[in-house]
Write an enzyme that holds these catalytic residues in place. Sequence first.
Site, mmCIF file in Angstrom:
data_model
loop_
_atom_site.group_PDB
_atom_site.id
_atom_site.type_symbol
_atom_site.label_atom_id
_atom_site.label_comp_id
_atom_site.label_asym_id
_atom_site.label_seq_id
_atom_site.Cartn_x
_atom_site.Cartn_y
_atom_site.Cartn_z
ATOM 1 N N ASP A 20 48.069 38.486 34.885
ATOM 2 C CA ASP A 20 48.779 39.621 35.491
ATOM 3 C C ASP A 20 49.549 39.143 36.719
ATOM 4 O OD1 ASP A 20 49.461 42.346 35.959
ATOM 5 O OD2 ASP A 20 47.960 42.379 37.552
ATOM 6 N N TYR A 38 39.003 43.038 34.402
ATOM 7 C CA TYR A 38 39.583 44.350 34.097
ATOM 8 C C TYR A 38 38.591 45.249 33.365
ATOM 9 C CZ TYR A 38 44.548 43.668 35.239
ATOM 10 O OH TYR A 38 45.740 43.510 35.873
ATOM 11 N N ASP A 81 54.032 38.329 37.087
ATOM 12 C CA ASP A 81 54.960 38.954 38.044
ATOM 13 C C ASP A 81 55.624 37.879 38.900
ATOM 14 O OD1 ASP A 81 54.306 41.539 37.209
ATOM 15 O OD2 ASP A 81 54.202 42.312 39.262
ATOM 16 N N LYS A 127 40.195 28.816 37.319
ATOM 17 C CA LYS A 127 39.650 28.488 38.640
ATOM 18 C C LYS A 127 38.283 27.859 38.389
ATOM 19 C CE LYS A 127 39.832 28.673 43.180
ATOM 20 N NZ LYS A 127 40.774 27.884 43.986
ATOM 21 N N ASP A 186 45.445 28.657 41.901
ATOM 22 C CA ASP A 186 46.162 28.604 43.186
ATOM 23 C C ASP A 186 47.274 27.568 43.131
ATOM 24 O OD1 ASP A 186 44.094 26.760 42.962
ATOM 25 O OD2 ASP A 186 43.440 26.903 45.049
#
Length: 371
Positions: free
Chosen positions: A245, A142, A249, A189, A221
């Site tokens: 983020d 970001y 959601d 990851k 994942d």
Amino acid sequence: MKKNIAVINGDGIGPEVTTQSVRILNAIAEKFNHEFNYTYCLMGACAIDETGSPLPNETIEVCLNSDAILFGAIGHPKYDNDPTAKVRPEQGLLKLRKSLQLYGNIRPINTYPSLEHLSPLKAKQLENVDFIIYRELTGGIYFGKKELNDDKTKALDECTYSKEEIERITHLAFKQAQQRKNKLTLVDKANVLETSRLWRKVVQEIAPQYPNVKVDYMFVDNAAMQIILNPQQFDVILTENMFGDIISDEASVLSGSLGLLPSASVGVCTALFEPIHGSYPQAAGKDIANPLGSILSASMMLDYFNMQKEAQLIKDACNWALQNKFVTKDIDPINFYFTSTIGELICDFILGKIHGDVNHENVQLRKSTII
Ligand code: IPM
Ligand code: MG
């Protein structure tokens, strides 16, 4: 207690849901003899329209001088489909997070038995889901270097993390795990990314300071799949900015509506409280948005002020509303109540004006039956 609160309504449904939270904070102030003072400031698309900047300096000033910030939502469709826009509403929120060093974003996820039917998951998978996401908020991709070459055919977003950035949120997450079920899952990851390997190393180094907390590691994942397959396994999830983020959601689907989820962003300066949903422009101005994400964020703010009883009362009021089917359109598209009616009922509950069962007929006048 006296507290100064900066209120940033923001865009879309932001003003409507925040208005209800302020109303509820006022009810709490009345009941418990507190004084909450509000200073309204601009951020987002509305700030661009009025001042040309998504985050006027005055807003940063007010926030720095407040005890907490209550924020609504950010974003406007006119910027979403214009990749060439130089100024974007979201830049305001990102700059505020960075300016206030709000490095820890806390997103609790839980389920409500009365809303199980709204989730695409089977009821069995939703029982007793109760975890909390600690998302790093001021680093990673970001905030890395961004580039677009001259002929606009190549773009770059750099992801960097320093040891210090990882350490400070890791301590917050471990401390939270100690207050809960003593389990921490680092989502990364590390099989591909150098930054993720640094996260693992730092978390492994810190873990011995919290010997009672069981730590496990999960690739993002796989985590995305596990949140849907077996969400009961999680207690505290710790992760970097972008993964946080995305999975937050995703996790909201467990609760039944994105509109229910609150969050707190904490760091070096004033803490900020906001629902995790976006500006939902299609619903703006219609009095149909779910105010509970914002109201529960106000409850998190009171917890942060060490007003635990007050915070709990707001949570009880929200649970009461959900259990008694006083819900907005996202939860019941047929028998729904307006945003403002839900706010009013929650205030009445807080002020002890509701006794026994509430007759739905009595609130019917404010209820929409038009589909
Ligand atoms: C969130 C939002 C923001 C983010 C946007 C509005 C910049 O999606 O708080 O989750 O990506 O962090
Ligand atoms: Mg998001």
